[in-house]
Design a protein around this motif. Structure first.
Motif, PDB file in Angstrom:
ATOM      1  N   PHE A   1      -1.033 -40.011 -65.500  1.00  4.42           N
ATOM      2  CA  PHE A   1      -1.054 -41.274 -66.223  1.00  4.42           C
ATOM      3  C   PHE A   1      -2.198 -41.293 -67.219  1.00  4.42           C
ATOM      4  CE2 PHE A   1       0.655 -42.288 -61.985  1.00  4.42           C
ATOM      5  CZ  PHE A   1       1.878 -42.817 -62.343  1.00  4.42           C
ATOM      6  N   ILE A   2      -1.972 -41.911 -68.367  1.00  2.10           N
ATOM      7  CA  ILE A   2      -3.030 -42.194 -69.329  1.00  2.10           C
ATOM      8  C   ILE A   2      -3.364 -43.673 -69.140  1.00  2.10           C
ATOM      9  CG2 ILE A   2      -3.710 -42.299 -71.756  1.00  2.10           C
ATOM     10  CD1 ILE A   2      -3.227 -39.455 -70.693  1.00  2.10           C
ATOM     11  N   VAL A   3      -4.627 -43.954 -68.879  1.00  2.00           N
ATOM     12  CA  VAL A   3      -5.073 -45.303 -68.573  1.00  2.00           C
ATOM     13  C   VAL A   3      -6.014 -45.783 -69.678  1.00  2.00           C
ATOM     14  CG1 VAL A   3      -6.335 -46.706 -66.906  1.00  2.00           C
ATOM     15  CG2 VAL A   3      -4.851 -44.878 -66.107  1.00  2.00           C
ATOM     16  N   ASN A   4      -5.700 -46.936 -70.259  1.00  5.82           N
ATOM     17  CA  ASN A   4      -6.556 -47.549 -71.264  1.00  5.82           C
ATOM     18  C   ASN A   4      -7.391 -48.616 -70.576  1.00  5.82           C
ATOM     19  OD1 ASN A   4      -3.555 -47.309 -72.633  1.00  5.82           O
ATOM     20  ND2 ASN A   4      -5.174 -46.316 -73.785  1.00  5.82           N
TER      21      ASN A   4
ATOM     22  N   THR B   1     -12.127 -47.220 -73.582  1.00  5.28           N
ATOM     23  CA  THR B   1     -12.155 -45.871 -73.032  1.00  5.28           C
ATOM     24  C   THR B   1     -10.774 -45.503 -72.504  1.00  5.28           C
ATOM     25  OG1 THR B   1     -14.457 -46.229 -72.366  1.00  5.28           O
ATOM     26  CG2 THR B   1     -13.322 -44.374 -71.360  1.00  5.28           C
ATOM     27  N   ASP B   2     -10.387 -44.255 -72.709  1.00  5.95           N
ATOM     28  CA  ASP B   2      -9.120 -43.753 -72.170  1.00  5.95           C
ATOM     29  C   ASP B   2      -9.412 -42.722 -71.100  1.00  5.95           C
ATOM     30  OD1 ASP B   2      -7.613 -45.276 -73.934  1.00  5.95           O
ATOM     31  OD2 ASP B   2      -7.615 -43.707 -75.463  1.00  5.95           O
ATOM     32  N   CYS B   3      -8.658 -42.784 -70.020  1.00  5.07           N
ATOM     33  CA  CYS B   3      -8.818 -41.849 -68.908  1.00  5.07           C
ATOM     34  C   CYS B   3      -7.474 -41.227 -68.555  1.00  5.07           C
ATOM     35  CB  CYS B   3      -9.366 -42.555 -67.669  1.00  5.07           C
ATOM     36  SG  CYS B   3     -11.025 -43.184 -67.859  1.00  5.07           S
ATOM     37  N   ARG B   4      -7.533 -40.086 -67.924  1.00  4.93           N
ATOM     38  CA  ARG B   4      -6.343 -39.421 -67.411  1.00  4.93           C
ATOM     39  C   ARG B   4      -6.460 -39.423 -65.890  1.00  4.93           C
ATOM     40  NH1 ARG B   4      -4.492 -34.309 -70.383  1.00  4.93           N
ATOM     41  NH2 ARG B   4      -4.452 -36.038 -71.805  1.00  4.93           N
ATOM     42  N   MET B   5      -5.411 -39.879 -65.228  1.00  3.13           N
ATOM     43  CA  MET B   5      -5.397 -39.923 -63.762  1.00  3.13           C
ATOM     44  C   MET B   5      -4.211 -39.142 -63.240  1.00  3.13           C
ATOM     45  SD  MET B   5      -6.411 -43.774 -62.800  1.00  3.13           S
ATOM     46  CE  MET B   5      -7.758 -44.585 -63.613  1.00  3.13           C
ATOM     47  N   PHE B   6      -4.453 -38.434 -62.164  1.00  7.70           N
ATOM     48  CA  PHE B   6      -3.411 -37.670 -61.501  1.00  7.70           C
ATOM     49  C   PHE B   6      -3.199 -38.257 -60.115  1.00  7.70           C
ATOM     50  CE2 PHE B   6      -5.221 -34.831 -64.620  1.00  7.70           C
ATOM     51  CZ  PHE B   6      -4.097 -34.262 -65.198  1.00  7.70           C
ATOM     52  N   TYR B   7      -1.939 -38.486 -59.780  1.00  8.64           N
ATOM     53  CA  TYR B   7      -1.565 -39.040 -58.484  1.00  8.64           C
ATOM     54  C   TYR B   7      -0.553 -38.142 -57.802  1.00  8.64           C
ATOM     55  CZ  TYR B   7      -3.731 -43.661 -58.555  1.00  8.64           C
ATOM     56  OH  TYR B   7      -4.624 -44.695 -58.531  1.00  8.64           O
ATOM     57  N   SER B   8      -0.647 -38.134 -56.479  1.00  4.26           N
ATOM     58  CA  SER B   8       0.344 -37.482 -55.639  1.00  4.26           C
ATOM     59  C   SER B   8       1.081 -38.596 -54.905  1.00  4.26           C
ATOM     60  CB  SER B   8      -0.337 -36.544 -54.649  1.00  4.26           C
ATOM     61  OG  SER B   8       0.599 -36.042 -53.738  1.00  4.26           O
TER      62      SER B   8
ATOM     63  N   TRP C   1       1.147 -43.000 -52.404  1.00  6.59           N
ATOM     64  CA  TRP C   1       0.349 -42.806 -53.611  1.00  6.59           C
ATOM     65  C   TRP C   1      -1.097 -42.481 -53.264  1.00  6.59           C
ATOM     66  CZ3 TRP C   1       2.522 -42.142 -58.141  1.00  6.59           C
ATOM     67  CH2 TRP C   1       3.763 -42.724 -58.407  1.00  6.59           C
ATOM     68  N   LYS C   2      -1.605 -41.390 -53.845  1.00  6.75           N
ATOM     69  CA  LYS C   2      -2.996 -40.982 -53.607  1.00  6.75           C
ATOM     70  C   LYS C   2      -3.568 -40.443 -54.910  1.00  6.75           C
ATOM     71  CE  LYS C   2      -5.896 -37.791 -51.103  1.00  6.75           C
ATOM     72  NZ  LYS C   2      -5.948 -36.596 -50.300  1.00  6.75           N
ATOM     73  N   LEU C   3      -4.708 -40.992 -55.329  1.00  2.14           N
ATOM     74  CA  LEU C   3      -5.396 -40.531 -56.531  1.00  2.14           C
ATOM     75  C   LEU C   3      -6.032 -39.179 -56.246  1.00  2.14           C
ATOM     76  CD1 LEU C   3      -6.436 -41.162 -59.423  1.00  2.14           C
ATOM     77  CD2 LEU C   3      -8.412 -42.226 -58.335  1.00  2.14           C
ATOM     78  N   THR C   4      -5.682 -38.172 -57.049  1.00  2.00           N
ATOM     79  CA  THR C   4      -6.231 -36.835 -56.823  1.00  2.00           C
ATOM     80  C   THR C   4      -7.324 -36.469 -57.816  1.00  2.00           C
ATOM     81  OG1 THR C   4      -4.470 -35.812 -58.127  1.00  2.00           O
ATOM     82  CG2 THR C   4      -4.135 -35.968 -55.748  1.00  2.00           C
ATOM     83  N   ASN C   5      -7.267 -37.044 -59.048  1.00  2.00           N
ATOM     84  CA  ASN C   5      -8.282 -36.723 -60.043  1.00  2.00           C
ATOM     85  C   ASN C   5      -8.287 -37.784 -61.130  1.00  2.00           C
ATOM     86  OD1 ASN C   5     -10.218 -35.422 -61.526  1.00  2.00           O
ATOM     87  ND2 ASN C   5      -8.897 -33.785 -62.248  1.00  2.00           N
ATOM     88  N   VAL C   6      -9.479 -38.045 -61.665  1.00  2.00           N
ATOM     89  CA  VAL C   6      -9.624 -38.951 -62.805  1.00  2.00           C
ATOM     90  C   VAL C   6     -10.654 -38.338 -63.749  1.00  2.00           C
ATOM     91  CG1 VAL C   6     -11.339 -40.383 -61.608  1.00  2.00           C
ATOM     92  CG2 VAL C   6     -10.115 -41.314 -63.541  1.00  2.00           C
ATOM     93  N   SER C   7     -10.340 -38.363 -65.036  1.00  2.22           N
ATOM     94  CA  SER C   7     -11.286 -37.842 -66.026  1.00  2.22           C
ATOM     95  C   SER C   7     -11.162 -38.653 -67.313  1.00  2.22           C
ATOM     96  CB  SER C   7     -11.028 -36.368 -66.300  1.00  2.22           C
ATOM     97  OG  SER C   7      -9.739 -36.185 -66.822  1.00  2.22           O
TER      98      SER C   7
END
Length: 92
Positions: free
Chosen positions: A24-27, A32-39, A44-50
């Motif tokens: 997901f791209i999160v505004n 600021t824009d972030c990229r989040m990865f979920y499994s 649903w579990k957040l695996t990474n955010v940058s």
């Protein structure tokens, strides 16, 4: 004043439905824009955010890759689940 990220919009950037992985791209409200990865398996579990390198980091003000957003992963995860961003974006 402590930094408090607020999610403004979420867009699905990619997915692997077979393995239950989503990107997901999160505004954020501060621009600021972030990229989040979920499994998704089994839930649903957040695996990474940058942070995406479009604007300087609102925390450390670096203009390159930093890991500041990882400190707020619990806040991001709560907002994503409470506001049902996950189900809305996954349905796209």
């Amino acid at each position: 004043m402590p930094y408090r990220p607020q999610i403004k919009n979420v867009t699905k950037a990619g997915s692997n439905d077979k393995d239950g992985l989503y990107e997901f791209i999160v505004n954020l409200a501060d621009g600021t824009d972030c990229r989040m990865f979920y499994s998704r398996n089994p839930e649903w579990k957040l695996t990474n955010v940058s942070r995406l390198g479009k604007t300087p980091c609102p925390i450390c003000r670096k203009d390159f890759i930093c890991k500041c957003m990882e400190k707020f992963s619990a806040d991001f995860d709560n907002q994503m689940k409470e506001r049902e961003w996950l189900s809305k974006a996954a349905a796209e």
